[in-house]
Design a protein around this motif. Structure first.
Motif, mmCIF file in Angstrom:
data_model
loop_
_atom_site.group_PDB
_atom_site.id
_atom_site.type_symbol
_atom_site.label_atom_id
_atom_site.label_comp_id
_atom_site.label_asym_id
_atom_site.label_seq_id
_atom_site.Cartn_x
_atom_site.Cartn_y
_atom_site.Cartn_z
ATOM 1 N N LEU A 257 41.740 31.584 31.361
ATOM 2 C CA LEU A 257 40.893 32.757 31.177
ATOM 3 C C LEU A 257 41.687 34.042 31.384
ATOM 4 C CD1 LEU A 257 38.105 34.017 30.687
ATOM 5 C CD2 LEU A 257 37.578 33.620 33.103
ATOM 6 N N GLN A 258 42.589 34.025 32.372
ATOM 7 C CA GLN A 258 43.380 35.207 32.708
ATOM 8 C C GLN A 258 44.160 35.730 31.509
ATOM 9 O OE1 GLN A 258 43.871 36.711 36.228
ATOM 10 N NE2 GLN A 258 44.012 38.195 34.576
ATOM 11 N N ARG A 259 44.669 34.820 30.687
ATOM 12 C CA ARG A 259 45.470 35.230 29.529
ATOM 13 C C ARG A 259 44.637 35.984 28.503
ATOM 14 N NH1 ARG A 259 48.210 30.086 30.356
ATOM 15 N NH2 ARG A 259 46.772 29.037 28.931
ATOM 16 N N SER A 260 43.319 35.849 28.613
ATOM 17 C CA SER A 260 42.439 36.425 27.606
ATOM 18 C C SER A 260 41.737 37.697 28.064
ATOM 19 C CB SER A 260 41.367 35.397 27.214
ATOM 20 O OG SER A 260 41.954 34.153 26.914
ATOM 21 N N VAL A 261 41.771 37.991 29.350
ATOM 22 C CA VAL A 261 41.056 39.142 29.883
ATOM 23 C C VAL A 261 41.964 40.370 29.826
ATOM 24 C CG1 VAL A 261 39.978 40.142 31.944
ATOM 25 C CG2 VAL A 261 39.581 37.737 31.361
ATOM 26 N N LEU A 262 41.521 41.416 29.161
ATOM 27 C CA LEU A 262 42.336 42.606 28.988
ATOM 28 C C LEU A 262 42.437 43.446 30.261
ATOM 29 C CD1 LEU A 262 41.365 43.808 25.403
ATOM 30 C CD2 LEU A 262 43.492 42.757 26.139
ATOM 31 N N ALA A 263 41.461 43.324 31.152
ATOM 32 C CA ALA A 263 41.562 44.027 32.437
ATOM 33 C C ALA A 263 42.636 43.346 33.276
ATOM 34 C CB ALA A 263 40.218 43.990 33.165
ATOM 35 N N PRO A 264 43.553 44.094 33.892
ATOM 36 C CA PRO A 264 44.626 43.480 34.689
ATOM 37 C C PRO A 264 44.087 42.855 35.964
ATOM 38 C CG PRO A 264 44.684 45.861 34.915
ATOM 39 C CD PRO A 264 43.654 45.564 33.863
ATOM 40 N N SER A 265 44.805 41.874 36.498
ATOM 41 C CA SER A 265 44.364 41.209 37.726
ATOM 42 C C SER A 265 44.315 42.206 38.883
ATOM 43 C CB SER A 265 45.286 40.039 38.063
ATOM 44 O OG SER A 265 46.632 40.480 38.162
ATOM 45 N N THR A 266 45.264 43.136 38.909
ATOM 46 C CA THR A 266 45.213 44.255 39.859
ATOM 47 C C THR A 266 45.247 45.544 39.054
ATOM 48 O OG1 THR A 266 46.340 43.015 41.607
ATOM 49 C CG2 THR A 266 46.309 45.411 41.808
ATOM 50 N N LEU A 267 44.142 46.257 39.089
ATOM 51 C CA LEU A 267 44.021 47.520 38.355
ATOM 52 C C LEU A 267 44.415 48.662 39.292
ATOM 53 C CD1 LEU A 267 42.995 49.196 35.886
ATOM 54 C CD2 LEU A 267 40.724 49.120 36.960
ATOM 55 N N ILE A 268 45.389 49.472 38.891
ATOM 56 C CA ILE A 268 45.848 50.605 39.699
ATOM 57 C C ILE A 268 45.453 51.895 38.994
ATOM 58 C CG2 ILE A 268 47.830 51.723 40.784
ATOM 59 C CD1 ILE A 268 49.282 49.038 40.637
ATOM 60 N N LEU A 269 44.699 52.748 39.695
ATOM 61 C CA LEU A 269 44.199 53.985 39.109
ATOM 62 C C LEU A 269 44.494 55.179 39.997
ATOM 63 C CD1 LEU A 269 40.625 52.888 37.901
ATOM 64 C CD2 LEU A 269 42.712 53.044 36.515
ATOM 65 N N LYS A 270 44.517 56.343 39.393
ATOM 66 C CA LYS A 270 44.556 57.621 40.088
ATOM 67 C C LYS A 270 43.552 58.550 39.418
ATOM 68 C CE LYS A 270 49.479 57.862 41.429
ATOM 69 N NZ LYS A 270 50.710 58.660 41.226
#
Length: 505
Positions: A257-270
């Motif tokens: 499933l991970q290979r198909s999800v466009l959201a990263p496993s750890t999302l880093i934002l500012k």
């Protein structure tokens, strides 16, 4: 054929190829069909040729569903050795959906047919399952590798001839509303790209976006995308916030499933980060591909508050992706449905509609890649090219031949099934009016041109000469903006392009 008739044909139990150009609404019709078929109590198996496409529909890969995996032939005793759970899923299926069918080899469709016949013990196509195939043969071809069996498009398979699916070729356009861009895309599909088409595209190489900070770039290779996003995030002031996904299910299913999800496993934002939604909002406040800016973070939860370019301000909370196998849930991933959006690959942009994009096709390496990239935007004014090579303007000749045959057959099939809509029992399909009318981007440009008449128009040689003359004689950005009818940011970028990055203070 329109969407309403295609949906009625599918609901009537016919096996179908759902096809049509980018932006014709194939995924939308599929989702409508899945919802209505399940409501009628049917067991619907949703699959696709790639994990990415399967995730868009909430399904699994066809290779996993069939139990064949990466095998190139159906082995002896296949049905007897198949796991009980897998066998039950195939036996109970009323409908099998295969999305992105263009990527499936002809021999592999025959293998899936053979597997279904063996498991269901019925000597008819796919053991009697209704088959819904969806895709566009112009976009993603099957890939032949040296270490495995070679093949072509599924229309060359044996079971295709026996199944003789109804061709639902969607002809309406629900993305582009620009006749010039549509003409170019149509010419690409028809293999009729002329000099004036190429010249129109090359004119977009000289255009700088007014709001360059908030535009997504499409690149052909992953390394360029990762580098751009990391650099742009690092330039923003403030603290980073990290969002780590949560998962359910066994490790191997989560990995798939991970290979198909466009959201990263750890999302880093500012604060100030340019982001893209990677899922459709249930209340339609944003769709897969909507671009926005992180304005702030919600107190207490730290969830990002995003202002999308459609004007909606949304507190983005975790959403869930599932890996489903028939009616069974194998794994799930929960994460904020965002990713950094300064850059994305052409491949991952599949199915998205972007308000605007800067596209680099100088490294295009496969037929159809240019078509996929150029068809992501709604109109020419929102397309900004960094460059384009010859490969980007090439399409598969085999796909063109197939497309001509499909168009001929869909005309016959549309007449044969027209009574399904005429009977008055048609199911309602909601056409997105904002996609047809132009939506917020056209309004944004129109409003901008009330102040800056030349906004988003190509720079002419005469304008460049005037800009250089006035700037060298001491004119400032405000004066140049009024003189040339362009935003100050556009003037600054043009000067930097002509004189160098350090010339404008």
């Amino acid at each position: 054929m329109n969407q309403a008739l295609a949906l009625e044909i599918m609901l009537a139990g016919e096996s179908v190829l759902l096809t049509g150009p980018a932006g014709s609404g194939k995924t939308y019709v599929l989702n409508q069909f899945i919802k209505l078929a399940k409501r009628d109590g049917k067991h619907v198996s949703v699959t696709a040729t790639t994990g990415l496409a399967a995730t868009h529909l909430g399904g699994t890969t066809i290779h996993s569903w069939s139990g064949l995996g990466v095998l190139d032939y159906v082995p002896q005793g296949f049905a007897e050795h198949l796991a009980k759970g897998r066998k039950e899923i195939i036996e109970s299926a009323d409908v099998l959906i295969i999305d992105e069918i263009s990527m499936l080899h002809d021999y592999r469709l025959d293998m899936i047919d053979e597997a279904c016949r063996l498991v269901r013990k019925k000597d008819e196509p796919f053991g009697g399952i209704q088959i819904i195939m969806s895709g566009d043969f112009y976009q993603l071809p099957p890939i032949n590798r040296g270490d495995s069996r070679a093949g072509g498009f599924v229309v060359h398979s044996n079971v295709w001839q026996e199944l003789d699916p109804v061709i639902c070729y969607l002809s309406e356009q629900h993305r582009q509303d620009d006749d010039t861009l549509l003409d170019i895309l149509t010419a690409l599909r028809d293999g009729d790209i002329r000099r004036h088409h190429a010249e129109i595209l090359l004119e977009r190489v000289n255009v700088e976006p007014e709001d360059a900070e908030n535009i997504t770039e499409l690149h052909t290779v992953n390394v360029d995308v990762d580098t751009i996003n990391a650099k742009r995030l690092a330039t923003l002031p403030g603290d980073e916030l990290h969002y780590t996904q949560t998962t359910t299910g066994s490790a191997n299913y989560v990995e798939n499933l991970q290979r198909s999800v466009l959201a990263p496993s750890t999302l880093i934002l500012k604060q100030g980060a340019l982001v893209m939604s990677v899922k459709n909002s249930p209340d339609r406040r944003y769709v897969n591909g909507s671009i926005g800016t992180v304005m702030e973070f919600e107190r207490g939860s730290d969830f990002p508050i995003v202002e999308f370019q459609n004007g909606k301000v949304v507190t983005m909370m975790p959403d869930t992706w599932e890996l489903r196998d028939g009616d069974k849930k194998r794994a799930s991933i929960s994460q904020i449905p965002l990713r950094l959006a300064w850059a994305i690959t052409v491949h991952k942009s599949q199915g998205m509609t972007l308000d605007a994009a800067r596209i680099d096709l100088r490294k295009a390496f496969v037929e159809g890649m240019g078509y996929v990239a150029l068809s992501r935007v709604k109109r020419l004014e929102s397309l900004f090219l960094s460059g384009i090579n010859r490969t980007a303007l090439q399409m598969s000749q085999d796909a063109r031949t197939i497309d001509e045959q499909l168009r001929t057959k869909t005309a016959r099939d549309a007449k044969r099934f027209q009574h399904l809509v005429a009977s008055g029992k048609a199911h309602a399909i909601e056409i997105k009016e904002d996609a047809r009318k132009g939506g917020s981007w056209a309004e944004k440009i129109e409003k901008m041109r009330q102040v800056h008449p030349n906004a988003y128009r190509p720079w002419t040689d005469e304008q460049d000469e005037l800009l250089k003359e006035k700037f060298q004689n001491g004119s400032g950005l405000k004066d140049l903006s009024r003189l040339l009818g362009r935003h100050e940011g556009s003037i600054k970028m043009r000067l930097e392009k002509i004189f160098g990055a350090d010339v404008v203070q």
